[in-house]
Design a protein around this motif. Sequence first.
Motif, PDB file in Angstrom:
ATOM      1  N   ASP A 287      -2.677  -6.430  -4.393  1.00  0.00           N
ATOM      2  CA  ASP A 287      -3.302  -6.239  -5.711  1.00  0.00           C
ATOM      3  C   ASP A 287      -3.708  -4.785  -5.939  1.00  0.00           C
ATOM      4  O   ASP A 287      -4.794  -4.494  -6.467  1.00  0.00           O
ATOM      5  N   GLY A 288      -2.847  -3.851  -5.523  1.00  0.00           N
ATOM      6  CA  GLY A 288      -3.120  -2.439  -5.767  1.00  0.00           C
ATOM      7  C   GLY A 288      -4.123  -1.814  -4.844  1.00  0.00           C
ATOM      8  O   GLY A 288      -4.590  -0.691  -5.088  1.00  0.00           O
ATOM      9  N   ARG A 289      -4.496  -2.506  -3.763  1.00  0.00           N
ATOM     10  CA  ARG A 289      -5.444  -1.976  -2.788  1.00  0.00           C
ATOM     11  C   ARG A 289      -4.842  -2.046  -1.396  1.00  0.00           C
ATOM     12  O   ARG A 289      -3.930  -2.823  -1.133  1.00  0.00           O
ATOM     13  N   VAL A 290      -5.343  -1.205  -0.501  1.00  0.00           N
ATOM     14  CA  VAL A 290      -4.942  -1.266   0.903  1.00  0.00           C
ATOM     15  C   VAL A 290      -6.014  -2.049   1.652  1.00  0.00           C
ATOM     16  O   VAL A 290      -7.198  -1.703   1.602  1.00  0.00           O
ATOM     17  N   LEU A 291      -5.591  -3.103   2.342  1.00  0.00           N
ATOM     18  CA  LEU A 291      -6.504  -3.979   3.062  1.00  0.00           C
ATOM     19  C   LEU A 291      -6.088  -4.084   4.514  1.00  0.00           C
ATOM     20  O   LEU A 291      -4.943  -3.787   4.866  1.00  0.00           O
TER      21      LEU A 291
ATOM     22  N   THR B  22       2.378  -2.357   6.702  1.00  0.00           N
ATOM     23  CA  THR B  22       3.522  -2.621   5.842  1.00  0.00           C
ATOM     24  C   THR B  22       3.975  -1.348   5.145  1.00  0.00           C
ATOM     25  O   THR B  22       3.222  -0.375   5.013  1.00  0.00           O
ATOM     26  N   GLN B  23       5.212  -1.393   4.661  1.00  0.00           N
ATOM     27  CA  GLN B  23       5.775  -0.242   3.949  1.00  0.00           C
ATOM     28  C   GLN B  23       4.989   0.037   2.675  1.00  0.00           C
ATOM     29  O   GLN B  23       4.731   1.186   2.317  1.00  0.00           O
ATOM     30  N   ALA B  24       4.563  -1.023   1.971  1.00  0.00           N
ATOM     31  CA  ALA B  24       3.821  -0.839   0.723  1.00  0.00           C
ATOM     32  C   ALA B  24       2.476  -0.160   0.979  1.00  0.00           C
ATOM     33  O   ALA B  24       2.034   0.689   0.190  1.00  0.00           O
ATOM     34  N   ALA B  25       1.824  -0.523   2.091  1.00  0.00           N
ATOM     35  CA  ALA B  25       0.551   0.121   2.424  1.00  0.00           C
ATOM     36  C   ALA B  25       0.764   1.592   2.757  1.00  0.00           C
ATOM     37  O   ALA B  25      -0.024   2.454   2.346  1.00  0.00           O
ATOM     38  N   MET B  26       1.828   1.910   3.496  1.00  0.00           N
ATOM     39  CA  MET B  26       2.123   3.306   3.829  1.00  0.00           C
ATOM     40  C   MET B  26       2.381   4.123   2.569  1.00  0.00           C
ATOM     41  O   MET B  26       1.985   5.284   2.479  1.00  0.00           O
TER      42      MET B  26
ATOM     43  N   ALA C 208       0.184   7.326   1.558  1.00  0.00           N
ATOM     44  CA  ALA C 208       0.820   8.625   1.337  1.00  0.00           C
ATOM     45  C   ALA C 208       0.426   9.202  -0.010  1.00  0.00           C
ATOM     46  O   ALA C 208       0.169  10.406  -0.141  1.00  0.00           O
ATOM     47  N   GLN C 209       0.382   8.349  -1.029  1.00  0.00           N
ATOM     48  CA  GLN C 209      -0.013   8.811  -2.361  1.00  0.00           C
ATOM     49  C   GLN C 209      -1.442   9.346  -2.362  1.00  0.00           C
ATOM     50  O   GLN C 209      -1.765  10.287  -3.093  1.00  0.00           O
TER      51      GLN C 209
END
Length: 325
Positions: free
Chosen positions: A32-36, A67-71, A75-76
């Motif tokens: 949901d747009g957050r890193v957990l 996960t790749q999405a968290a990375m 990075a952003q």
Amino acid sequence: MDDFSPSDLKAILHSRRANLYYLEYCRVMQKDGRVLYLTDTEKDNLYFNIPIANTTVLLLGNGTSITQAAMRMLAQAGVLVGFCGGGGTPLYMATEVEWLTPQSEYRPTEYLQGWLAFWFDETQRLAVAKQFQYARIEYLQKIWQNDRELRIEGFDITDGEIEKALNVFASRTENAAKPADILLTEAQLTKALYKYAANASGQTNFTRQHQSLDKANDFLNHGNYLAYGLAACCLWVLGIPHGFAVMHGKTRRGALVFDVADLIKDALILPWAFVCAKENATEQEFRQQVLQVFIDHKALDFMFDTVKSIALKDYSQEMIEERGL
């Protein structure tokens, strides 16, 4: 989240960010747009949010995955991610933490250009190495003089033993003819500080051993790697590659990280490693203490200010004002 953009994540300067995370036995993911990070318990799974916009470094220890999405989101946000061994240190002390730096070609150019302007000249590089040492000692004197808790624990910057060690260090640093001389002088000072800290904390038989399992050595290793994380973050933000070291050897991997980390290790890591060992603190308690003193004494700010002042020392005032530095 519709109006959210990656640039919003960088609103907090790295030197002002408050968090450095060490995680183990969990899974880091984007949701949901957050890193957990997700932890497993006997009865259920628990999610915890990581405020990436206010985080400098994320250390992934034993039993972690990401996960790749968290990375991508990390990075952003310009968060440095590192894999490490238990307790924030490598599994083997000879192994360096491998930092995964966010890939962006839009970092500043002036600091790298200023650094390279002197780096290829051996004499100028030696002069900068000495600047690092002077800044390091000034910071130590400031912290030990003003930190009430350290004074209570017996760390007195006016003690004759400390004054003698610092005077010898200053004299030998001034007369150093090559980086190896500076490293030798640095090692002699640190040895004297170890002895002083051990006596102040009642650990008179202390011997520095990087692979030892006693608490003081373990905390020194742990704290040093936290300092390496701050140094790596500072250099990444300023766009200066780790290979352009001034003291630790031009061919040593990550050498400039060690140069920058040394600015704060004696002042902050060294005394608290011994104090926490005396109090039989846990790894987590020591880590929390060190992260708090990083914030209290603006350790990351000090790194940034020192590296920036050296990199820009030959820039004209007009160029500095034009670039808004």
